[in-house]
Design a protein around this motif. Structure first.
Motif, PDB file in Angstrom:
ATOM      1  N   SER A 112      -2.445   8.523   8.284  1.00 52.49           N
ATOM      2  CA  SER A 112      -2.023   7.132   8.418  1.00 52.49           C
ATOM      3  C   SER A 112      -2.066   6.724   9.892  1.00 52.49           C
ATOM      4  N   ALA A 134      -5.366   6.350   5.389  1.00 49.50           N
ATOM      5  CA  ALA A 134      -5.430   4.927   5.711  1.00 49.50           C
ATOM      6  C   ALA A 134      -5.601   4.773   7.219  1.00 49.50           C
ATOM      7  N   CYS A 255      -3.130  -4.522  12.852  1.00 54.04           N
ATOM      8  CA  CYS A 255      -2.801  -4.269  11.452  1.00 54.04           C
ATOM      9  C   CYS A 255      -1.279  -4.330  11.265  1.00 54.04           C
ATOM     10  N   VAL A 260       0.156  -0.249   6.291  1.00 55.76           N
ATOM     11  CA  VAL A 260      -0.750   0.904   6.351  1.00 55.76           C
ATOM     12  C   VAL A 260      -0.027   2.149   5.829  1.00 55.76           C
ATOM     13  N   GLN A 263      -0.132   1.949   2.155  1.00 52.47           N
ATOM     14  CA  GLN A 263      -1.444   2.343   1.639  1.00 52.47           C
ATOM     15  C   GLN A 263      -1.559   3.871   1.563  1.00 52.47           C
ATOM     16  N   SER A 264      -1.042   4.555   2.589  1.00 55.95           N
ATOM     17  CA  SER A 264      -1.066   6.025   2.578  1.00 55.95           C
ATOM     18  C   SER A 264      -0.244   6.565   1.412  1.00 55.95           C
ATOM     19  N   GLN A 267      -2.149   6.297  -1.812  1.00 57.56           N
ATOM     20  CA  GLN A 267      -3.158   7.362  -1.920  1.00 57.56           C
ATOM     21  C   GLN A 267      -2.497   8.697  -2.259  1.00 57.56           C
ATOM     22  N   ALA A 283      -8.830   4.133   3.229  1.00 58.94           N
ATOM     23  CA  ALA A 283      -8.416   2.727   3.174  1.00 58.94           C
ATOM     24  C   ALA A 283      -8.399   2.125   4.582  1.00 58.94           C
ATOM     25  N   ARG A 286      -5.358  -4.087   4.966  1.00 52.59           N
ATOM     26  CA  ARG A 286      -5.520  -5.248   4.096  1.00 52.59           C
ATOM     27  C   ARG A 286      -4.711  -6.437   4.613  1.00 52.59           C
TER      28      ARG A 286
END
Length: 316
Positions: A112, A134, A255, A260, A263-264, A267, A283, A286
């Protein structure tokens, strides 16, 4: 004594239920979070990770540690980590990621807040099968699209870089420039003195100076010089982070660190549910923020539309 058939069947059923329940009550999964350092962005990413795990109500034990700063202690830590065999390791930051990925070959690793540049790019572009994660790199095509919104007559994007460090990003930038009908003005350098020399001669060559995270280009001395020279010559300068904008760069992209981390976690949950890390794509952010220095915009005579001003975060 023989039990009546009905009672015998009930007893057998209860026994099977108890055995089944015991089989299902697996111990919680163990997740070790290894941070490079105790920094605010890293802590925000860990916060996002923990929130996502909590929201999914998954039976997971999360332990958080900081990578030792001394080489001998780091080596001992990594040996201990390898022997302890957690179900999954989450690394936060480039330093922790590089150290763990070099040593841990079987346990799944989810990184990450890592930038794909220099050493991390060469290691992670051909990532081992036990690794995914990510990154914090803002997609370059998105950056160029936003730049075009800010500078409508934009045609030439300049970038100073050391080919030994940043060719991966430059190749991506070439593609992104072509897709946006822009010209990428590549300015290769190999030393700090060349950076200063090239920064002196940007006027008339580029419409904006864009940045890649290159250790040759961005030293304390060169950053100060680039900030002064781009202001002097009226060239919009895209810094690497909001701290550049605070120091006088026109803008930077950033970001959402917490997202983030989320996102990690997403996953990691896929992997804990049975997927191989090799099946989980890396990733990219976003949620992207744009930071803008209005004082710099005025100094270089760049008008920022009211619509755009409503969409950005300001630093004065």
């Amino acid at each position: 004594m023989r039990l009546p058939k009905g009672r015998a069947f009930l007893l057998l059923s209860l026994t099977l239920l108890v055995v089944g329940a015991s089989a299902r009550s697996d111990p919680p999964k163990t997740v070790l979070v290894v941070k490079s350092r105790n920094l605010v962005p890293y802590n925000q990413a860990v916060g996002g990770l923990k929130k996502t795990f909590a929201s999914r109500e998954v039976d997971v034990q999360i332990r958080e540690v900081e990578l030792p700063s001394e080489p001998m202690k780091e080596e001992l830590f990594l040996r201990t980590l390898e022997k302890s065999q957690p179900d999954l390791v989450v690394t936060v930051g480039t330093q922790a990621t590089l150290s763990v990925v070099r040593h841990i070959k079987r346990t799944p690793v989810v990184f990450s807040l890592v930038l794909f540049s220099g050493e991390s790019e060469s290691l992670l572009q051909k990532r081992p099968p036990n690794v995914t994660g990510a990154a914090m790199d803002i997609p370059i095509n998105l950056q160029f699209q936003r730049l075009h919104e800010i500078i409508p007559d934009l045609k030439r994007i300049g970038v100073i870089f050391n080919p030994a460090n940043s060719m991966g990003e430059i190749e991506q930038a070439r593609r992104a420039a072509r897709e946006s009908s822009l010209t990428l003005v590549e300015i290769p350098v190999t030393s700090e003195s060349e950076v200063l020399e090239q920064a002196e001669g940007l006027k008339g060559r580029v419409d904006v100076l864009w940045s890649v995270a290159d250790s040759t280009v961005f030293t304390p001395r060169s950053v100060d010089s680039i900030l002064l020279l781009t202001l002097r010559d009226g060239i919009p300068f895209v810094g690497l982070s909001p701290s550049f904008v605070k120091a006088g760069a026109l803008l930077s992209f950033s970001c959402d660190y917490e997202d983030v981390g989320s996102q990690s976690a997403e996953q990691a949950l896929e992997i804990l549910a049975g997927k191989s890390p090799a099946e989980v794509s890396v990733a990219f952010p976003r949620r992207v923020s744009l930071f803008l220095n209005l004082n710099t915009a005025r100094a270089i005579h760049l008008e920022i539309s009211q619509k755009l001003q409503s969409q950005v975060e300001f630093m004065r």
